[in-house]
Motif scaffolding. Structure first.
Motif, PDB file in Angstrom:
ATOM      1  N   VAL A   1      30.414   8.292  42.631  1.00 42.11           N
ATOM      2  CA  VAL A   1      31.369   7.887  42.405  1.00 42.11           C
ATOM      3  C   VAL A   1      30.572   6.110  42.441  1.00 42.11           C
ATOM      4  N   GLU A   2      31.815   4.747  41.961  1.00 39.52           N
ATOM      5  CA  GLU A   2      31.076   3.642  42.290  1.00 39.52           C
ATOM      6  C   GLU A   2      31.901   2.398  42.970  1.00 39.52           C
ATOM      7  N   GLY A   3      32.824   2.737  43.726  1.00 37.00           N
ATOM      8  CA  GLY A   3      33.491   1.554  44.723  1.00 37.00           C
ATOM      9  C   GLY A   3      34.161   1.065  43.658  1.00 37.00           C
TER      10      GLY A   3
ATOM     11  N   GLU B   1      23.544  17.395  32.058  1.00 34.66           N
ATOM     12  CA  GLU B   1      22.892  19.316  31.976  1.00 34.66           C
ATOM     13  C   GLU B   1      22.824  20.090  30.898  1.00 34.66           C
ATOM     14  N   GLN B   2      23.582  19.561  29.453  1.00 32.73           N
ATOM     15  CA  GLN B   2      23.081  20.188  28.477  1.00 32.73           C
ATOM     16  C   GLN B   2      22.748  19.326  27.184  1.00 32.73           C
ATOM     17  N   ALA B   3      21.680  18.349  27.897  1.00 31.45           N
ATOM     18  CA  ALA B   3      20.843  17.788  27.326  1.00 31.45           C
ATOM     19  C   ALA B   3      19.680  18.573  27.286  1.00 31.45           C
ATOM     20  N   GLY B   4      19.699  18.750  28.624  1.00 25.37           N
ATOM     21  CA  GLY B   4      18.563  19.497  28.966  1.00 25.37           C
ATOM     22  C   GLY B   4      17.708  18.702  30.498  1.00 25.37           C
ATOM     23  N   ALA B   5      18.535  18.061  30.644  1.00 28.12           N
ATOM     24  CA  ALA B   5      17.517  17.327  32.324  1.00 28.12           C
ATOM     25  C   ALA B   5      17.411  18.672  33.579  1.00 28.12           C
ATOM     26  N   HIS B   6      15.904  17.964  34.360  1.00 30.06           N
ATOM     27  CA  HIS B   6      15.618  19.225  34.663  1.00 30.06           C
ATOM     28  C   HIS B   6      16.521  19.309  36.012  1.00 30.06           C
ATOM     29  N   GLN B   7      16.736  17.839  36.803  1.00 31.64           N
ATOM     30  CA  GLN B   7      17.895  17.778  37.321  1.00 31.64           C
ATOM     31  C   GLN B   7      17.990  16.401  37.889  1.00 31.64           C
ATOM     32  N   LEU B   8      18.795  16.465  38.283  1.00 30.55           N
ATOM     33  CA  LEU B   8      20.598  14.753  38.588  1.00 30.55           C
ATOM     34  C   LEU B   8      20.402  14.931  40.246  1.00 30.55           C
ATOM     35  N   VAL B   9      19.902  13.366  40.111  1.00 29.93           N
ATOM     36  CA  VAL B   9      20.140  12.848  41.255  1.00 29.93           C
ATOM     37  C   VAL B   9      21.312  12.404  41.495  1.00 29.93           C
ATOM     38  N   LEU B  10      22.394  12.162  42.586  1.00 35.28           N
ATOM     39  CA  LEU B  10      24.135  12.101  43.587  1.00 35.28           C
ATOM     40  C   LEU B  10      23.850  11.003  44.269  1.00 35.28           C
ATOM     41  N   SER B  11      23.521   9.681  43.678  1.00 37.50           N
ATOM     42  CA  SER B  11      23.586   8.578  44.077  1.00 37.50           C
ATOM     43  C   SER B  11      25.504   7.817  44.117  1.00 37.50           C
ATOM     44  N   ALA B  12      25.038   6.614  44.103  1.00 38.61           N
ATOM     45  CA  ALA B  12      26.997   5.920  44.315  1.00 38.61           C
ATOM     46  C   ALA B  12      26.480   4.719  43.954  1.00 38.61           C
ATOM     47  N   GLY B  13      27.915   4.034  44.127  1.00 39.85           N
ATOM     48  CA  GLY B  13      28.110   2.650  44.218  1.00 39.85           C
ATOM     49  C   GLY B  13      27.028   1.813  42.907  1.00 39.85           C
ATOM     50  N   MET B  14      27.642   0.310  42.735  1.00 43.69           N
ATOM     51  CA  MET B  14      27.028  -0.581  41.816  1.00 43.69           C
ATOM     52  C   MET B  14      26.494  -2.154  42.274  1.00 43.69           C
ATOM     53  N   ASN B  15      25.173  -2.036  42.096  1.00 43.28           N
ATOM     54  CA  ASN B  15      24.416  -3.570  43.060  1.00 43.28           C
ATOM     55  C   ASN B  15      25.260  -5.256  42.887  1.00 43.28           C
TER      56      ASN B  15
ATOM     57  N   GLU C   1      29.220  -5.113  41.936  1.00 41.26           N
ATOM     58  CA  GLU C   1      30.726  -4.653  42.310  1.00 41.26           C
ATOM     59  C   GLU C   1      31.053  -4.121  43.855  1.00 41.26           C
ATOM     60  N   ALA C   2      30.163  -3.240  44.171  1.00 46.11           N
ATOM     61  CA  ALA C   2      30.166  -2.305  45.165  1.00 46.11           C
ATOM     62  C   ALA C   2      28.639  -1.841  45.688  1.00 46.11           C
ATOM     63  N   PRO C   3      27.969  -2.912  45.756  1.00 48.62           N
ATOM     64  CA  PRO C   3      26.673  -2.659  46.589  1.00 48.62           C
ATOM     65  C   PRO C   3      26.832  -1.420  47.964  1.00 48.62           C
ATOM     66  N   TRP C   4      27.961  -1.852  48.582  1.00 48.44           N
ATOM     67  CA  TRP C   4      27.890  -1.434  50.345  1.00 48.44           C
ATOM     68  C   TRP C   4      28.299   0.448  50.022  1.00 48.44           C
TER      69      TRP C   4
END
Length: 411
Positions: free
Chosen positions: A235-237, A255-269, A271-274
């Motif tokens: 979510v980008e905020g 996932e289709q490209a073959g990434a081994h894992q996704l790290v689920l973060s949030a925000g934009m430095n 526009e919405a750092p909070w």
């Protein structure tokens, strides 16, 4: 860990799975707790300092399975700040010293590789006049230093940028890193391609085309040797940011490209750092600690950030939607503060847990939790550690305020 004495005589039930060895792509990790990439503010003049090495050695000694070196730029123009590590031949010996220190403590080392794109505060660019992005035109972040414009990347630029990511990945492998985290969130270059805030492509799949190209090229280069992760803002905020449906489509592409894992973060430095931190930032402290051009940035935040109290697991509403939609391994990030939170995250089907502020507060927290020593972190989510990244000392906890060990310097 068996020798640690329980806090207040209590033995806490922590999910055994969190502390069992597991497999992440080609990498074996001793447990499922990962120190997330948090800007350390310790790369003076783009150098890997003794303080930066010690910061990650302490994280490894505290018991995480892997620690992540933040914001390693794939080129000098790809830095956001001058004091940011650049993955090049010059930094190789010091990067090797960092990975050796982490490995000596039994943990794996991950390099977060990134390019700032339009989010660039360098006084001068070496390769071009204007920073690259998904779209040209006015560049609001750059206006703070008089760089008013950004340029849309051409097909030739995209090929060159892909090569820079690949070269950085190979150098990270040579430096002894066990994993790579390609930063596709928080408003950096690849995030600028993914987000409708920066990219006019109307379809999330089309916006994911270049980030997917980078991932595939990195996997082809080092994917048999290193775990390759992608960090995303679920979510980008911002009202014009990606919807959760967009993010599900983007995660499926990776996932289709073959990434081994996704790290689920949030925000934009910018526009919405909070949104990254789940609550308000200490603007007064950030303004006081900031140097030069960063003062107006911090002041601008004071006018825009909402009043929002911190809640544990604050990204679960969005991340659980991703978990239900894809089969790829996922790292949950956002407000894990106690053993109960760890158990809840693993029960929800996430494969690993990325920890930030709680480890800055106490690097030994994984050892405490595994031994049943304390129920919750003492971190108050005051975010003063975020302000401290701009200081001469670098990122540290204002509550514990551990001094730099004797013998360690800026060099």
């Amino acid at each position: 860990m068996a020798g640690l004495r329980p806090h207040d005589g209590r033995q806490l039930a922590v999910s055994a799975a969190a502390y069992a060895p597991w497999r992440l792509g080609p990498l074996s990790l001793r447990n499922r707790l990962i120190k997330s990439a948090t800007n350390e503010g310790m790369a003076d003049g783009a150098r890997v300092t003794d303080r930066l090495i010690e910061f990650h050695r302490r994280m490894a000694a505290g018991g995480v399975g892997m620690t992540t070196l933040a914001y390693c730029a794939v080129s000098r123009d790809g830095r956001t700040f001058e004091d940011q590590v650049c993955l090049d031949a010059q930094t190789l010996p010091r990067l090797r010293a960092l990975t050796d220190a982490v490995h000596a403590e039994g943990a794996a080392a991950c390099a977060q590789i990134t390019h700032g794109g339009a989010f660039c505060f360098l006084p001068q660019l070496e390769e071009r006049r204007y920073p690259l992005s998904a779209r040209g035109g006015l560049n609001p972040p750059g206006m703070m230093i008089g760089r008013w414009f950004k340029r849309a990347a051409t097909a030739a630029d995209l090929e060159h940028l892909t090569t820079q990511f690949v070269n950085a990945a190979r150098l990270a492998r040579e430096a002894g890193f066990d994993a790579l985290e390609i930063h596709m969130g928080h408003g950096y270059l690849l995030s600028q391609f993914l987000s409708p805030l920066y990219n006019q492509e109307p379809d999330a799949r089309a916006r994911a085309r270049f980030p997917r190209q980078v991932l595939e090229a990195v996997l082809d280069a080092v994917g048999n040797d290193l775990a390759v992760l992608c960090k995303l803002s679920v979510v980008e905020g911002h009202r014009r940011g990606n919807s959760i449906e967009d993010m599900i489509q983007i995660c499926r592409e990776l996932e289709q490209a073959g990434a081994h894992q996704l790290v689920l973060s949030a925000g934009m430095n910018v526009e919405a750092p909070w949104t990254i931190f789940g609550n308000r930032l200490p603007v007064a402290s950030m303004t006081a600690a900031a140097k030069g051009l960063f003062r107006p940035i911090a002041a601008l935040m004071a006018l825009r950030q909402p009043r929002k109290p911190f809640q544990p697991l604050y990204l679960m509403p969005w991340s659980s939607r991703i978990r239900a939609a894809v089969d790829i391994p996922l790292a949950y990030l956002g407000g894990v503060t106690s053993p109960d939170d760890v158990t809840q995250v693993l029960a929800a089907g996430f494969d690993s847990i990325a920890l930030g502020r709680v480890l800055i507060h106490d690097p030994d927290l994984p050892r405490h939790w595994a031994a049943g020593e304390q129920a919750a972190s003492g971190c108050t989510a005051c975010n003063l550690c975020v302000a401290s990244m701009y200081s001469a000392r670098g990122t540290h906890c204002a509550l514990t305020d551990q001094p730099v060990p004797a013998g360690f310097s800026h060099a």
